[in-house]
Design a protein around this motif. Structure first.
Motif, short mmCIF file in Angstrom:
data_model
loop_
_atom_site.label_atom_id
_atom_site.label_comp_id
_atom_site.label_asym_id
_atom_site.label_seq_id
_atom_site.Cartn_x
_atom_site.Cartn_y
_atom_site.Cartn_z
N GLU A 12 6.03 0.30 -7.25
CA GLU A 12 5.24 -0.36 -8.29
C GLU A 12 6.13 -1.11 -9.28
O GLU A 12 5.69 -2.06 -9.92
N LYS A 13 7.39 -0.69 -9.39
CA LYS A 13 8.33 -1.44 -10.24
C LYS A 13 8.74 -2.75 -9.56
O LYS A 13 8.93 -3.76 -10.24
N ILE A 14 8.86 -2.70 -8.24
CA ILE A 14 9.22 -3.92 -7.50
C ILE A 14 8.08 -4.93 -7.55
O ILE A 14 8.29 -6.12 -7.79
N THR A 15 6.87 -4.45 -7.33
CA THR A 15 5.71 -5.34 -7.33
C THR A 15 5.24 -5.67 -8.74
O THR A 15 4.42 -6.57 -8.93
N GLU A 16 5.74 -4.89 -9.73
CA GLU A 16 5.35 -5.06 -11.13
C GLU A 16 3.85 -4.92 -11.32
O GLU A 16 3.22 -5.65 -12.10
N ILE A 17 3.26 -3.97 -10.56
CA ILE A 17 1.82 -3.70 -10.69
C ILE A 17 1.62 -2.20 -10.89
O ILE A 17 1.09 -1.51 -10.01
N PRO A 18 2.06 -1.66 -12.03
CA PRO A 18 1.81 -0.24 -12.29
C PRO A 18 0.34 -0.02 -12.64
O PRO A 18 -0.24 -0.76 -13.44
N THR A 19 -0.28 0.96 -12.02
CA THR A 19 -1.68 1.25 -12.29
C THR A 19 -1.89 2.75 -12.43
O THR A 19 -1.12 3.55 -11.89
N LEU A 20 -2.95 3.11 -13.13
CA LEU A 20 -3.31 4.51 -13.26
C LEU A 20 -3.73 5.09 -11.90
O LEU A 20 -3.58 6.28 -11.65
N GLY A 21 -4.22 4.21 -11.03
CA GLY A 21 -4.62 4.65 -9.70
C GLY A 21 -3.49 5.28 -8.91
O GLY A 21 -3.71 6.19 -8.12
N HIS A 22 -2.25 4.83 -9.14
CA HIS A 22 -1.10 5.41 -8.46
C HIS A 22 -0.86 6.86 -8.90
O HIS A 22 -0.51 7.72 -8.09
#
Length: 261
Positions: free
Chosen positions: A35-45
């Motif tokens: 998620e750091k690589i894609t820069e899409i951190p979500t609560l779903g993770h």
């Protein structure tokens, strides 16, 4: 590349191939480094990690999977595929469920702590604002028309925000109290997940939470959970009996049959 790796891992997980390793990969890499690589951190993770850890502890992938076929022909591979020889006991499973629910409740408390500093939540206008926002809701025009036509709907939506905050804070205590309190928590959770999935644009959060809810609260009397061992007696010299037995063994995906000659 990272999306390709995630897709392949997802396919492996869907078919139950190296299930435990794939779940560990998602927890340790995709939902951390990925998620750091894609820069899409979500609560779903975070919710997905809770569910994945519960699945690992409960031996998910042992049945109805490619792993189960491998173990059927090579039982000695249990430790290499990270499976125990038998499924966890009811007491162990209850402990795993409690740990998963506690983790989810802590995330809810964190979310509540964040919302307490937001005026929209404290005044209750967060619900109508979210539902009428063209970025957050695909049905924003419909909700805008509803709220304009009836001020009562605005008041009801504001009340749901206060109920939601109480649900966040009291989720675990109410579940432990049982009875109607537990029923309220489960029912409100299902309604919230349906809202998150179909009426708000929150990615896969609603679906993941719903799967976690199924893992934690699916009634033990529904489905195959309540079945005991099945004793099958057959004549090993009868060709029809032998074929029938093979059929039963093939469909016995939960290893309930005890064969007697």
């Amino acid at each position: 590349i990272i999306y390709g790796v995630e897709l392949i891992a997802g396919i492996f997980l869907f078919f139950g191939f190296f299930t435990q390793y794939i779940l560990i990969f998602f927890i340790g890499f995709m939902w951390q480094v990925g998620e750091k690589i894609t820069e899409i951190p979500t609560l779903g993770h975070d919710i997905s990690a809770i569910l994945a850890l519960f699945l690992i502890l409960s031996g998910a992938g042992r049945n109805i999977s490619i792993d189960s076929l491998i173990l059927h022909h090579a039982p000695k591979l249990h430790p290499y595929l990270l499976y125990r020889k038998c499924l966890p006991s009811q007491s162990a499973l209850s402990l795993y469920k409690f740990a998963a629910l506690l983790s989810y409740w802590l995330i809810c408390c964190y979310s509540l702590g964040t919302h307490l500093n937001e005026e929209a939540w404290m005044t209750g206008v967060a619900a109508p604002l979210l539902l009428t926002n063209n970025f957050m809701s695909p049905f924003h025009e419909t909700f805008s028309a509803i709220f304009l036509a009836s001020p009562l709907t605005v008041s009801i939506s504001r009340i749901t925000i206060y109920v939601m905050m109480a649900w966040y804070a009291l989720l675990l205590p109410l579940v432990l109290m049982g009875g109607l309190f537990r029923t309220f928590v489960v029912t409100w959770g299902v309604l919230f997940f349906i809202l998150s999935t179909f009426l708000l644009s929150l990615g896969s959060l609603g679906e993941v939470e719903f799967l976690l809810w199924i893992a934690l609260f699916w009634p033990t009397g529904w489905g195959l959970k309540g079945l005991k061992e099945i004793h099958i007696y057959y004549d090993d010299k009868c060709n029809l009996c032998d074929k029938t037995l093979r059929f039963f063994c093939y469909v016995d995906i939960f290893n309930l049959s005890l064969i007697h000659i």
